[in-house]
Motif scaffolding. Structure first.
Motif, PDB file in Angstrom:
ATOM      1  N   LEU A  12       0.899  -1.106   0.043  1.00 49.14           N
ATOM      2  CA  LEU A  12       0.118   0.035  -0.007  1.00 49.14           C
ATOM      3  C   LEU A  12       0.984   1.071  -0.146  1.00 49.14           C
ATOM      4  CD1 LEU A  12      -2.834   1.264   0.207  1.00 49.14           C
ATOM      5  CD2 LEU A  12      -2.582   1.084   2.753  1.00 49.14           C
ATOM      6  N   VAL A  13       2.104   1.127   0.864  1.00 53.67           N
ATOM      7  CA  VAL A  13       2.772   2.404   0.718  1.00 53.67           C
ATOM      8  C   VAL A  13       3.324   2.703  -0.736  1.00 53.67           C
ATOM      9  CG1 VAL A  13       4.755   3.167   1.678  1.00 53.67           C
ATOM     10  CG2 VAL A  13       3.092   2.015   3.315  1.00 53.67           C
ATOM     11  N   LEU A  14       3.952   1.507  -1.212  1.00 49.51           N
ATOM     12  CA  LEU A  14       4.721   1.631  -2.627  1.00 49.51           C
ATOM     13  C   LEU A  14       3.489   2.108  -3.582  1.00 49.51           C
ATOM     14  CD1 LEU A  14       7.271  -1.179  -2.366  1.00 49.51           C
ATOM     15  CD2 LEU A  14       7.384   1.164  -1.779  1.00 49.51           C
ATOM     16  N   ALA A  15       2.409   1.760  -3.293  1.00 48.52           N
ATOM     17  CA  ALA A  15       1.348   2.180  -4.316  1.00 48.52           C
ATOM     18  C   ALA A  15       1.080   3.809  -4.096  1.00 48.52           C
ATOM     19  CB  ALA A  15      -0.123   1.042  -4.140  1.00 48.52           C
ATOM     20  N   ALA A  16       0.928   4.225  -2.889  1.00 48.02           N
ATOM     21  CA  ALA A  16       0.731   5.510  -2.779  1.00 48.02           C
ATOM     22  C   ALA A  16       2.222   6.263  -3.446  1.00 48.02           C
ATOM     23  CB  ALA A  16       0.843   5.950  -1.284  1.00 48.02           C
ATOM     24  N   VAL A  17       3.397   5.795  -3.226  1.00 43.56           N
ATOM     25  CA  VAL A  17       4.495   6.406  -3.693  1.00 43.56           C
ATOM     26  C   VAL A  17       4.351   6.418  -5.283  1.00 43.56           C
ATOM     27  CG1 VAL A  17       6.892   6.059  -4.090  1.00 43.56           C
ATOM     28  CG2 VAL A  17       6.101   5.944  -1.873  1.00 43.56           C
ATOM     29  N   TRP A  18       4.023   5.390  -6.066  1.00 48.56           N
ATOM     30  CA  TRP A  18       3.850   5.315  -7.305  1.00 48.56           C
ATOM     31  C   TRP A  18       2.726   6.314  -7.799  1.00 48.56           C
ATOM     32  CZ3 TRP A  18       7.651   4.526 -10.931  1.00 48.56           C
ATOM     33  CH2 TRP A  18       8.701   3.933 -10.448  1.00 48.56           C
ATOM     34  N   ALA A  19       1.765   6.415  -7.182  1.00 48.13           N
ATOM     35  CA  ALA A  19       0.823   7.417  -7.611  1.00 48.13           C
ATOM     36  C   ALA A  19       0.950   8.683  -7.644  1.00 48.13           C
ATOM     37  CB  ALA A  19      -0.724   7.024  -6.778  1.00 48.13           C
ATOM     38  N   ALA A  20       1.651   9.172  -6.622  1.00 49.67           N
ATOM     39  CA  ALA A  20       2.195  10.377  -6.277  1.00 49.67           C
ATOM     40  C   ALA A  20       3.214  10.968  -7.423  1.00 49.67           C
ATOM     41  CB  ALA A  20       3.062  10.580  -5.028  1.00 49.67           C
ATOM     42  N   ALA A  21       4.279   9.794  -7.659  1.00 50.90           N
ATOM     43  CA  ALA A  21       5.217  10.167  -8.947  1.00 50.90           C
ATOM     44  C   ALA A  21       4.516  10.073 -10.321  1.00 50.90           C
ATOM     45  CB  ALA A  21       6.075   8.671  -8.727  1.00 50.90           C
ATOM     46  N   ALA A  22       3.516   9.325 -10.624  1.00 55.32           N
ATOM     47  CA  ALA A  22       2.622   9.455 -11.716  1.00 55.32           C
ATOM     48  C   ALA A  22       1.858  11.088 -11.995  1.00 55.32           C
ATOM     49  CB  ALA A  22       1.643   8.295 -12.028  1.00 55.32           C
ATOM     50  N   LEU A  23       1.404  11.270 -10.696  1.00 54.18           N
ATOM     51  CA  LEU A  23       0.818  12.835 -10.762  1.00 54.18           C
ATOM     52  C   LEU A  23       1.879  13.552 -10.943  1.00 54.18           C
ATOM     53  CD1 LEU A  23      -1.549  14.593  -9.817  1.00 54.18           C
ATOM     54  CD2 LEU A  23      -1.041  14.508  -7.557  1.00 54.18           C
ATOM     55  N   LEU A  24       3.159  13.544 -10.282  1.00 50.73           N
ATOM     56  CA  LEU A  24       3.979  14.721 -10.436  1.00 50.73           C
ATOM     57  C   LEU A  24       4.764  14.504 -11.878  1.00 50.73           C
ATOM     58  CD1 LEU A  24       5.929  14.432  -7.021  1.00 50.73           C
ATOM     59  CD2 LEU A  24       4.088  16.298  -7.902  1.00 50.73           C
ATOM     60  N   GLY A  25       4.810  13.379 -12.338  1.00 55.65           N
ATOM     61  CA  GLY A  25       5.061  13.256 -13.887  1.00 55.65           C
ATOM     62  C   GLY A  25       4.315  13.722 -14.969  1.00 55.65           C
ATOM     63  N   THR A  26       2.858  13.844 -14.719  1.00 54.13           N
ATOM     64  CA  THR A  26       1.973  14.363 -15.376  1.00 54.13           C
ATOM     65  C   THR A  26       1.850  15.789 -15.330  1.00 54.13           C
ATOM     66  OG1 THR A  26       0.485  12.344 -15.069  1.00 54.13           O
ATOM     67  CG2 THR A  26      -0.562  14.265 -15.772  1.00 54.13           C
ATOM     68  N   LEU A  27       2.308  16.557 -14.293  1.00 54.56           N
ATOM     69  CA  LEU A  27       2.425  17.745 -14.269  1.00 54.56           C
ATOM     70  C   LEU A  27       3.309  18.376 -15.164  1.00 54.56           C
ATOM     71  CD1 LEU A  27       2.176  18.666 -10.669  1.00 54.56           C
ATOM     72  CD2 LEU A  27       0.317  19.026 -12.315  1.00 54.56           C
ATOM     73  N   ALA A  28       4.384  17.678 -15.528  1.00 55.70           N
ATOM     74  CA  ALA A  28       5.496  17.871 -16.475  1.00 55.70           C
ATOM     75  C   ALA A  28       5.101  18.134 -17.729  1.00 55.70           C
ATOM     76  CB  ALA A  28       6.612  16.895 -16.373  1.00 55.70           C
ATOM     77  N   LEU A  29       4.008  17.475 -18.045  1.00 56.53           N
ATOM     78  CA  LEU A  29       3.476  17.304 -19.606  1.00 56.53           C
ATOM     79  C   LEU A  29       2.667  18.775 -19.792  1.00 56.53           C
ATOM     80  CD1 LEU A  29       2.192  13.863 -20.000  1.00 56.53           C
ATOM     81  CD2 LEU A  29       4.332  14.626 -20.503  1.00 56.53           C
ATOM     82  N   LEU A  30       2.349  19.496 -18.789  1.00 52.86           N
ATOM     83  CA  LEU A  30       1.509  20.742 -18.901  1.00 52.86           C
ATOM     84  C   LEU A  30       2.457  21.940 -19.012  1.00 52.86           C
ATOM     85  CD1 LEU A  30      -1.149  19.828 -15.984  1.00 52.86           C
ATOM     86  CD2 LEU A  30      -1.407  19.445 -18.351  1.00 52.86           C
ATOM     87  N   GLY A  31       3.669  21.745 -18.949  1.00 47.66           N
ATOM     88  CA  GLY A  31       4.496  22.812 -19.057  1.00 47.66           C
ATOM     89  C   GLY A  31       4.842  23.415 -20.686  1.00 47.66           C
ATOM     90  N   PRO A  32       5.449  24.342 -20.813  1.00 47.46           N
ATOM     91  CA  PRO A  32       5.568  24.756 -22.152  1.00 47.46           C
ATOM     92  C   PRO A  32       6.221  23.770 -22.991  1.00 47.46           C
ATOM     93  CG  PRO A  32       7.286  25.855 -20.821  1.00 47.46           C
ATOM     94  CD  PRO A  32       6.255  24.949 -19.766  1.00 47.46           C
ATOM     95  N   PRO A  33       5.759  23.756 -24.394  1.00 44.38           N
ATOM     96  CA  PRO A  33       6.368  22.676 -25.296  1.00 44.38           C
ATOM     97  C   PRO A  33       8.010  23.045 -25.558  1.00 44.38           C
ATOM     98  CG  PRO A  33       5.061  24.432 -26.364  1.00 44.38           C
ATOM     99  CD  PRO A  33       4.882  24.571 -25.028  1.00 44.38           C
TER     100      PRO A  33
END
Length: 358
Positions: free
Chosen positions: A131-152
């Motif tokens: 459960l702890v590692l699932a939460a870690v990867w969920a947070a990592a996926a969220l923070l990785g998705t934020l990088a796609l919202l940056g400037p091209p």
């Protein structure tokens, strides 16, 4: 001459930086691979799942974003590979996701060790590692998705700068720095601080008297002899070594990167390569810090090394070699003339002492 000297200095610095980056890449691959094999083949490690997760994340980073830093980034990389917009966005996503997965995984490992040391008799208080590692990867996926919202990224004729520090994340950079670095740093500091306090209390606690000891007399010498020994100048100094190394390594590797995320991208561009590779050096430091400092891991590594390496022949052992040089010990044969003859001597003595019967 000035231009030639400046060009030579720049080329030398770039070559040295490229060599150091290649050494960090090789150490990350070899160290994490060896630690992963040892952990998987060593039973009894209570935090084995967290160690396996940390090794897997480091290996993924060493196989994806670190080679991109060597091939596509400006110095200390080669800078010869041009990435298009789609590969550049993929590189941003990997960088923005794997770095938080690493830092949050280190914090989870520290919290697991803190619970094992501070509350060893409360298994129900520990959340399941999955459960702890699932939460870690969920947070990592969220923070990785934020990088796609940056400037091209820039078009292909321009040098591709696909890192998070070069403009990825856009207005989400402070939030990304808070969740990826500030939160794991606070969790790690609290976990290893608790471990140090427990170890220091154990070092300051006087030893218990042994059972069956006779009561001492009430003399002055007896009073002086039963006084507890003086505590050392720094109680718990040895116990503070592992927490200090863990917290110090995290701060040295990740603090510059976290602070650079809060600064404007134009100011960070000059020191982007150095800051990035200082952060990447954490992938190479984790096997030595979280592997070799653990006694079960060291024992498992020695056991596997003894099984893998061929045993030296007995002739090369120092004692066997010395005995071989001396040769076999000389022992007299039974029928040789040099052998003692006790029977004849005894018979002669008996014949001299006892007269023959007529």
């Amino acid at each position: 001459m000035a231009n030639t000297t400046g060009l030579t200095t720049t080329d030398t610095a770039g070559s040295v930086g490229l060599i150091l980056a290649a050494v960090v890449e090789a150490a990350a691959l070899l160290g994490n691979g060896a630690l992963l094999v040892v952990v998987l083949r060593t039973p009894g490690l209570r935090d084995a799942l967290y160690l396996v997760h940390l090794c897997v994340v480091d290996l993924l980073a060493a196989a994806s974003i670190m080679p991109l830093g060597l091939l596509a980034a400006p110095p200390p990389g080669l800078g010869r590979v041009r990435l298009g917009p789609a590969p550049c966005r993929a590189a941003r996503f990997l960088s923005a996701a794997l770095l938080p997965a690493c830092t949050l995984g280190v914090a989870a490992l520290g919290l697991a060790r803190c619970r094992l040391i501070v509350h060893p008799l409360r298994p129900g208080a520990r959340p399941p590692p999955a459960l702890v590692l699932a939460a870690v990867w969920a947070a990592a996926a969220l923070l990785g998705t934020l990088a796609l919202l940056g400037p091209p990224p820039a078009p292909p004729p321009a040098p591709a700068r696909c890192s998070v520090l070069a403009g990825g994340l856009g207005p989400f950079r402070p939030l990304w720095a808070l969740l990826a670095f500030a939160l794991p740093a606070l969790l790690l500091l609290g976990a290893y601080g608790s471990i140090f306090l427990v170890a220091r209390r154990a070092a300051l606690r006087p030893p218990r008297p042994a059972r069956g000891t006779r009561p001492r007399s009430d003399s002055l010498d007896s009073r002086l002899s039963i006084l507890p020994p003086l505590p050392p100048r720094l109680p718990g100094g040895k116990a503070a070594l592992a927490p200090a190394l863990a917290v110090g390594q995290f701060a040295a590797c990740w603090l510059p990167y976290g602070c650079a995320c809060l600064a404007p991208a134009a100011r960070v561009a000059a020191a982007e390569a150095a800051i990035t590779w200082v952060a990447y050096s954490a992938f190479a430091a984790h096997p030595f810090l979280y592997g070799l400092l653990q006694r079960p891991v060291r024992r498992g590594l020695g056991r596997l090394a003894r099984r893998a390496l061929p045993r030296p022949p007995r002739a090369w052992h120092p004692r066997a070699l010395l005995q071989h040089l001396r040769g076999p010990p000389v022992r007299p044969a039974l029928g040789s003339p040099e052998a003692p003859k006790p029977a004849r001597d005894l018979e002669g003595e008996e014949s001299l002492s006892v007269p023959e019967a007529t």
